[in-house]
Design a protein around this motif. Structure first.
Motif, mmCIF file in Angstrom:
data_model
loop_
_atom_site.group_PDB
_atom_site.id
_atom_site.type_symbol
_atom_site.label_atom_id
_atom_site.label_comp_id
_atom_site.label_asym_id
_atom_site.label_seq_id
_atom_site.Cartn_x
_atom_site.Cartn_y
_atom_site.Cartn_z
ATOM 1 N N ALA A 1 2.212 -9.193 1.586
ATOM 2 C CA ALA A 1 0.971 -9.112 0.819
ATOM 3 C C ALA A 1 0.872 -7.834 -0.003
ATOM 4 C CB ALA A 1 -0.232 -9.214 1.753
ATOM 5 N N ASP A 2 1.517 -6.771 0.427
ATOM 6 C CA ASP A 2 1.430 -5.512 -0.306
ATOM 7 C C ASP A 2 1.905 -5.675 -1.739
ATOM 8 O OD1 ASP A 2 1.221 -2.429 -0.352
ATOM 9 O OD2 ASP A 2 3.263 -2.816 -1.030
ATOM 10 N N GLN B 1 -8.863 -9.710 0.299
ATOM 11 C CA GLN B 1 -8.904 -10.982 -0.416
ATOM 12 C C GLN B 1 -10.326 -11.512 -0.537
ATOM 13 O OE1 GLN B 1 -5.430 -13.743 0.741
ATOM 14 N NE2 GLN B 1 -5.231 -12.031 2.165
ATOM 15 N N ARG C 1 -2.868 -5.105 9.935
ATOM 16 C CA ARG C 1 -2.556 -5.285 8.520
ATOM 17 C C ARG C 1 -3.104 -6.625 8.024
ATOM 18 N NH1 ARG C 1 2.971 -5.402 6.495
ATOM 19 N NH2 ARG C 1 2.095 -4.665 4.544
ATOM 20 N N GLN D 1 -0.984 -7.434 -3.486
ATOM 21 C CA GLN D 1 -2.240 -6.701 -3.541
ATOM 22 C C GLN D 1 -2.135 -5.392 -4.328
ATOM 23 O OE1 GLN D 1 -5.494 -7.621 -1.852
ATOM 24 N NE2 GLN D 1 -4.354 -9.417 -2.515
ATOM 25 N N GLY E 1 0.222 -11.914 5.348
ATOM 26 C CA GLY E 1 -1.075 -11.415 4.907
ATOM 27 C C GLY E 1 -1.959 -12.485 4.307
ATOM 28 N N TYR F 1 -5.803 -7.153 4.899
ATOM 29 C CA TYR F 1 -5.543 -7.990 3.732
ATOM 30 C C TYR F 1 -6.554 -9.125 3.612
ATOM 31 C CZ TYR F 1 -1.145 -5.546 2.946
ATOM 32 O OH TYR F 1 -0.210 -4.577 2.683
ATOM 33 N N ILE G 1 -6.068 -1.609 0.652
ATOM 34 C CA ILE G 1 -4.655 -1.799 0.323
ATOM 35 C C ILE G 1 -3.835 -0.608 0.801
ATOM 36 C CG2 ILE G 1 -3.006 -1.974 -1.589
ATOM 37 C CD1 ILE G 1 -5.220 -3.512 -3.132
#
Length: 523
Positions: free
Chosen positions: A426-427, A477, A469, A430, A335, A473, A457
């Motif tokens: 990344a989850d 960002q 996905r 984030q 991500g 992300y 998210i």
């Protein structure tokens, strides 16, 4: 308070320590591990000296990798883990499949017992996650698995996770410390209280914890997998870094972490010690509490971002250890947005923004940081740089546990921190750092809320297409950067000082200390 488990085992450890006691360079530290007596013992005692203690030993209440390193993969294990390449591997689950978008099924091992002798089975898995998700327990880590509606026992060694919506990073969460399976007896004993005597299935058994001083683990001789090579592990709290390094030189310790950049040359010049380095998933950053004036104004946050000359911090504070970051995601995390631009150094723009926000002459504010050399040095550089736009920056240095406590409560205006990302997805970054539901102890020390980012998210969590996905992300960002919620500093490098008689030590990209394969050479 001193927490103990197993009087007989404790007596054995105390007897061993009595035999190998020697002079110490640090008060309250007297374990001489590099002696002839210890060398004759099969396995020996691994001593790790650390900057700070764990805030607790309950993986469902931990908020730091520092604490999780004590228990994750050592005392507690998950259904899945990660191999040396950070790829998901079977652990307590032999196999798994995604039955449909919202159902995951795991086939469990049938040859595992908890440290207290309780059999590991589907009921134990259910009990663990029922406790994590129980609102009455109030685990701050429940947020990472909030999409789990039910953990269903299919049979003794089959369990299903029934989700409220698709959740792509499920395996990455189950492989992190939040996925550690707890003995049902401990859950019954402690309920919603923090577990002080961790009881899992891992290669090490908890012995005792003397808060502020040390934590002791013993080898699990009945471990279902490949057994640990050392007999005992002692995690000692030694705040002074020069003392930690000296203890390796004198044979009183084997590993010292974290290692500051300023001490690297000293360690590298040593005949008995070497530097361990590896790139991590995490990043270091400067953050704002966006609920506190004047940082509730995005123009103020952008002004400060433009007033920071980051190249001089990377070179002067970190000696170019860890590359400059453009995001709160490390470059190895799924991500990561490689093309995103952080704010450039521009004093004229910074002054203009401050004037527009109503602070043409600047203002006075306070920054909190934990008591590590690099963080303090960085804070002092920031203090000097922000004078250029009229900001008087006061610095408050806090002991690590106090820093975490203040962060959880939001009792600060600016701060320096890091997020190591336990999962590589990344989850984890984030959702914990930016989602509205994660304010405070879950990770959102910014106390930031943005409905569009929340939606991005949440959508990314349920999206099965990995390219989509990535796009979600990237957008999140960019919005976070536009709102100047933080100033990225650098991608973290894991650093430690390690005795040359130690083999097999590593630090995972997530920041967990990996000691299951450590052995100590005989002298």
């Amino acid at each position: 308070m001193k927490v103990k488990r197993g009087i007989g085992r404790l007596f054995q450890v105390m007897l061993l320590l009595f035999v190998i006691t020697g002079c110490s360079t640090n008060n309250n530290v007297s374990t001489k591990v590099n002696s002839k007596e210890d060398a004759s013992k099969d396995g020996g005692t691994l001593v790790i000296v650390r900057l700070s203690d764990a805030e607790n030993l309950d993986q469902q209440f931990m908020s730091t990798i520092n604490a999780a390193s004590i228990t994750h993969g050592k005392i507690y294990e998950g259904l899945v883990g990660r191999d040396e390449n950070a790829e998901i591997k079977p652990l307590l689950a032999k196999s798994w499949e995604q039955v449909n978008d919202t159902t995951w099924e795991f086939k469990l091992r049938d040859d595992v017992e908890f440290h207290d002798g309780t059999p590991f089975n589907a009921n134990a898995v259910k009990a663990t996650f029922d406790r994590l998700l129980d609102p009455k327990v109030g685990s701050p880590r429940a947020v990472v698995l909030s999409m789990v509606n039910e953990v269903k026992v299919v049979d003794d060694y089959t369990v299903q996770f029934i989700l409220s919506e698709p959740f792509s990073p499920l395996l990455s969460i189950l492989a992190s410390h939040e996925g550690g399976i707890i003995s049902p007896k401990s859950i019954e004993e402690y309920g919603g209280k923090i577990i002080n005597e961790p009881n899992g299935t891992g290669p090490f058994v908890f012995e005792s914890w003397t808060p502020g001083q040390e934590i002791k683990l013993n080898k699990n001789k009945e471990y279902w997998g490949e057994k640990a090579k050392v007999d005992n592990v002692v995690f000692k709290v030694v705040p002074e870094e020069t003392t930690r390094i000296s203890m390796i030189e004198t044979g009183e310790a084997h590993i010292a972490e974290p290692l500051s950049v300023t001490m690297m040359d000293t360690v590298e010049a040593s005949q008995s010690t070497e530097v361990y380095r590896s790139e991590g998933f995490g990043t270091e950053f400067i953050g704002f509490n966006v609920l506190k004036k004047p940082f509730d104004d995005v123009r103020v946050r952008k002004a400060i971002a433009h007033a920071v000359e980051m190249d001089s911090i990377i070179k002067g504070v970190y000696n170019n250890v860890g590359k400059k970051a453009n995001s709160l995601l490390g470059s190895k995390v799924f991500g990561y947005h490689p093309n995103m631009k952080a704010y450039g150094y521009n004093l004229n723009e910074a002054k203009k923004l401050l004037a527009e926000a109503g602070y043409p002459d600047g203002f006075e504010t306070t920054l909190i940081t934990m008591d590590s050399k690099e963080r303090i040095n960085m804070a002092e550089v920031l203090q000097s740089q922000l004078k250029g736009i009229g900001i008087k920056l006061n610095i408050q240095v806090l002991e690590y546990g106090t820093f975490v406590e203040q962060g959880n409560k939001g009792n600060f205006e600016m701060f320096i921190s890091s997020w190591r990302n336990a999962t590589g997805d990344a989850d984890y970054n984030q959702y914990n750092l930016f989602h509205t539901s994660s304010h405070g102890s879950a990770g959102n020390y910014f106390f930031y809320s943005n409905k569009e980012i929340d939606s991005l998210i949440e959508t990314a969590r349920s999206e099965q297409d990995q390219e989509k996905r990535m796009e979600l992300y990237s957008k999140a960002q960019e919005l976070e950067m536009e709102d100047a919620v933080y100033i990225p500093v650098r991608v973290i490098e894991n650093l430690a000082a390690v005795s040359k008689i130690v083999d097999g030590f590593s630090i995972s990209p997530s920041g967990y200390l990996e000691i299951n394969d450590v052995s100590i050479k005989k002298q």
